[in-house]
Enzyme design. Structure first.
Site, PDB file in Angstrom:
ATOM      1  N   HIS A 166      -1.787  10.461  -0.280  1.00 22.10           N
ATOM      2  CA  HIS A 166      -0.844   9.338  -0.320  1.00 22.10           C
ATOM      3  C   HIS A 166      -0.227   9.160  -1.704  1.00 22.10           C
ATOM      4  CE1 HIS A 166      -1.676   7.458   3.664  1.00 22.10           C
ATOM      5  NE2 HIS A 166      -2.705   8.284   3.583  1.00 22.10           N
ATOM      6  N   ASP A 378       5.083   6.836  -8.276  1.00 22.30           N
ATOM      7  CA  ASP A 378       4.597   6.312  -6.992  1.00 22.30           C
ATOM      8  C   ASP A 378       4.699   7.424  -5.954  1.00 22.30           C
ATOM      9  OD1 ASP A 378       3.701   4.394  -5.188  1.00 22.30           O
ATOM     10  OD2 ASP A 378       5.183   2.898  -5.789  1.00 22.30           O
TER      11      ASP A 378
HETATM   12  P1  ADQ Z   1       0.413   1.355  -2.496  1.00 14.85           P
HETATM   13  O1  ADQ Z   1       0.297   1.778  -3.927  1.00 14.85           O
HETATM   14  O2  ADQ Z   1      -0.462   0.248  -2.077  1.00 14.85           O
HETATM   15  O3  ADQ Z   1       0.195   2.602  -1.513  1.00 14.85           O
HETATM   16  P2  ADQ Z   1       3.106   0.784  -1.237  1.00 14.85           P
HETATM   17  O4  ADQ Z   1       3.538   2.076  -0.672  1.00 14.85           O
HETATM   18  O5  ADQ Z   1       4.202   0.024  -1.893  1.00 14.85           O
HETATM   19  O6  ADQ Z   1       1.980   0.941  -2.343  1.00 14.85           O
HETATM   20  O7  ADQ Z   1       2.478  -0.110  -0.087  1.00 14.85           O
HETATM   21  C1  ADQ Z   1       2.113  -1.453  -0.307  1.00 14.85           C
HETATM   22  C2  ADQ Z   1       2.047  -2.199   1.037  1.00 14.85           C
HETATM   23  O8  ADQ Z   1       1.416  -3.456   0.827  1.00 14.85           O
HETATM   24  C3  ADQ Z   1       3.440  -2.482   1.608  1.00 14.85           C
HETATM   25  O9  ADQ Z   1       3.370  -2.344   3.002  1.00 14.85           O
HETATM   26  C4  ADQ Z   1       3.681  -3.952   1.208  1.00 14.85           C
HETATM   27  O10 ADQ Z   1       4.527  -4.680   2.069  1.00 14.85           O
HETATM   28  C5  ADQ Z   1       2.285  -4.521   1.255  1.00 14.85           C
HETATM   29  N1  ADQ Z   1       2.165  -5.636   0.310  1.00 14.85           N
HETATM   30  C6  ADQ Z   1       2.375  -5.596  -1.020  1.00 14.85           C
HETATM   31  N2  ADQ Z   1       2.169  -6.797  -1.555  1.00 14.85           N
HETATM   32  C7  ADQ Z   1       1.811  -7.625  -0.556  1.00 14.85           C
HETATM   33  C8  ADQ Z   1       1.447  -9.014  -0.481  1.00 14.85           C
HETATM   34  N3  ADQ Z   1       1.403  -9.789  -1.555  1.00 14.85           N
HETATM   35  N4  ADQ Z   1       1.147  -9.512   0.731  1.00 14.85           N
HETATM   36  C9  ADQ Z   1       1.177  -8.727   1.831  1.00 14.85           C
HETATM   37  N5  ADQ Z   1       1.500  -7.439   1.822  1.00 14.85           N
HETATM   38  C10 ADQ Z   1       1.800  -6.882   0.649  1.00 14.85           C
HETATM   39  C11 ADQ Z   1      -0.198   3.978  -1.636  1.00 14.85           C
HETATM   40  C12 ADQ Z   1       0.633   4.823  -2.621  1.00 14.85           C
HETATM   41  C13 ADQ Z   1       2.115   4.731  -2.255  1.00 14.85           C
HETATM   42  C14 ADQ Z   1       2.327   5.150  -0.795  1.00 14.85           C
HETATM   43  C15 ADQ Z   1       1.359   4.423   0.127  1.00 14.85           C
HETATM   44  C16 ADQ Z   1       1.401   5.006   1.538  1.00 14.85           C
HETATM   45  O11 ADQ Z   1       0.417   4.401  -3.957  1.00 14.85           O
HETATM   46  O12 ADQ Z   1       2.893   5.561  -3.109  1.00 14.85           O
HETATM   47  O13 ADQ Z   1       3.644   4.819  -0.416  1.00 14.85           O
HETATM   48  O14 ADQ Z   1       0.010   4.542  -0.320  1.00 14.85           O
HETATM   49  O15 ADQ Z   1       1.204   6.379   1.536  1.00 14.85           O
END
Ligand code: ADQ
Length: 472
Positions: A166, A378
């Site tokens: 990921h 990311d």
């Molecule tokens: P993350 O680093 O966690 O994931 P991201 O891909 O942005 O980052 O996913 C975060 C998720 O959490 C999103 O669905 C977002 O809506 C949700 N979220 C964030 N803040 C929130 C809040 N305060 N309340 C509720 N929901 C919240 C890791 C990798 C990424 C990759 C993903 C998936 O670091 O690069 O995209 O896995 O593979």
């Protein structure tokens, strides 16, 4: 104690965490499905097979008994407090996470962490071996479980094993710092197929095999690594996505639309609303984003009464020093901007350090004129895709070139977050862009995300795994 519905499964998913959280409801403790696209993706591929999911339940101590939820068989793995510190917080998040994200903070390497990582990876492999049916498909997730494919292959050569990363896979010049580098590469090579977010991540992995492993151990031809025991392991990009249809329809509901208007009203109906949503992590570029905005408020490019900014920063890995550090830096900067630019009861920056339900997240996306996604590195960034799914013609996305999402969302206003001056100009371009330019860009990105959703991702990973080169 529930009994197993059957002894073994045709599809086994393994991830560090189970897709459920333990929560208290009155006097009872219950399991609640955790939010997020991975569960939806897995549901879609598990619905027509016998599937089980193996992972840590999120609390220290002995593993709770296995149980069924939403048609999935969930099999918890127990981690002791020492293992949480050494395998999860230590090796996974203190060594691998910073190393795999361009050493934004320096990684720490400790031999005791590495030993705990190996022993937890062996436990996962053993549990999978016990649960998988003959010739079953096993899908292992992420950087916490890179040695599982090899350990599992030793136990069960009949299985078809895939692993998906990921997060980014670093260039060999950085990866080679890792003391356990050979063990991790050999660990991954137990797989038939390795999926990465971007083509360059897959290329980095292949290059690491070519440069760091002995020639009589492996031979790399194209995107396939040939191992000394006569197996083949292919590496390719399979970019992850979101449940786009469900975000698009949630965003269009009258309740979410109403809530979006209410959010703007509560902020005093600003002319422009900017939004950032991130886990509070040093990779997400929150500091760089705030620096750009602080300068823009100070220089008058933005006016505090007319342009507001909401930063949602989800609490994350709070026991680690690097995370405590970024948290206090962000809080200080928000305090400074608001101290200098607020009028009574009307700060320019609203900082929300907590989690929100999906409906509230959708309302925030709908309310925002410009979404700022500025990570320094990311793997993908699902927030960018969620924002785009929530808008079909309005809105604008400022997106860092260092996200996997930038490979697909080419109509975004792309920026290099390290270059604060150009990032400021990019934010202004997005704010001042003509409505038909915004609409053209957003329509193209919306279509892209709806066509390439999380189900499409899961299916293409499994297709790649199924057609991976046959074993001898
Ligand atoms: P993350 O680093 O966690 O994931 P991201 O891909 O942005 O980052 O996913 C975060 C998720 O959490 C999103 O669905 C977002 O809506 C949700 N979220 C964030 N803040 C929130 C809040 N305060 N309340 C509720 N929901 C919240 C890791 C990798 C990424 C990759 C993903 C998936 O670091 O690069 O995209 O896995 O593979």
């Amino acid at each position: 104690m529930p009994t197993l519905p059957k002894d073994t499964f045709d599809l086994v998913i393994a991830a560090n965490r189970l897709p459920v959280d333990r929560v208290r409801e009155g006097k009872r403790t219950v399991w609640r499905r955790s939010p997020g696209g991975l569960v939806t993706a897995m549901e879609s591929v598990m619905s027509d097979r016998d599937g089980a999911w193996i992972g840590w339940a999120g609390v220290p101590g002995k593993a709770p008994a296995a149980f069924e939820q939403d048609g999935m068989w969930l099999h918890p793995i127990g981690l002791s407090e020492h293992e949480i510190r050494a395998y999860y917080e230590g090796f996974s998040n203190g060594s691998l996470w910073p190393l795999y994200h361009d050493v934004i903070v320096p990684p720490t390497f400790k031999r005791s962490w590495q030993a705990a990582y190996e022993s937890v990876n062996r436990r996962f492999a053993q549990e999978i071996a016990d649960l998988a049916a003959k010739n079953a498909t096993v899908w292992i997730h992420d950087y916490q479980l890179q040695q599982v494919p090899q350990f599992l292959r030793e136990l069960r050569p009949d299985l078809r094993i895939g692993w998906f990363n990921h997060i980014p896979f670093p260039p060999v010049e950085l990866f080679m710092q890792l003391p356990a580098r050979d063990s991790l590469l050999h660990g991954l090579l137990g797989s038939d197929f390795l999926g990465f977010q971007r083509r360059s991540d897959a290329q980095n992995f292949l290059r690491a095999c070519r440069q760091l492993l002995a020639e009589d151990d492996v031979a790399v031809r194209g995107d396939v690594v040939h191992t000394s025991d006569g197996r083949e392991c292919r590496a390719a990009a399979v970019p992850i996505s979101i449940d786009a249809e469900s975000m698009a329809s949630l965003a269009a509901t009258p309740e979410v639309q109403h809530r979006a208007r209410e959010i703007r009203e509560q902020l005093g109906n600003p002319e422009q609303l900017l939004l950032g949503v991130d886990r509070l992590d040093y990779t997400k570029g929150i500091r760089h984003r705030l620096k750009a905005l602080e300068e823009m408020y100070r220089e008058g490019a933005l006016t505090a009464t007319r342009t507001k900014f909401i930063q949602v920063a989800t609490p994350s890995r709070e026991r680690l020093e690097a995370y405590q550090h970024i948290k206090s830096e962000v809080e200080q900067t928000v305090g400074r901007i608001n101290g200098e630019h607020s009028s009574f009861g009307a700060p320019p920056v609203t900082y929300l350090h907590r989690s929100f339900p999906r409906e509230e997240m959708a309302a925030l996306f709908v309310a925002a004129d410009v979404m700022l996604v500025t990570p320094l590195r990311d793997g993908m960034n699902l927030v960018a895709k969620e924002y785009v799914a929530a808008h079909d013609r309005s809105g604008a996305l400022v997106l860092s070139e260092f996200t996997g999402a930038a490979n697909e969302l080419k109509q975004a206003y792309l920026c290099n977050p390290h270059d604060i001056s150009r990032t400021k100009r990019t934010i202004l371009r997005a704010l001042e862009s003509a409505p038909d330019d915004r609409s053209r860009r957003m329509r193209a990105m919306h279509r892209q995300v709806l066509r390439h959703d999380v189900r499409h991702w899961a299916e293409s990973f499994l297709t790649n795994l199924t057609v991976a080169p046959d074993r001898p």
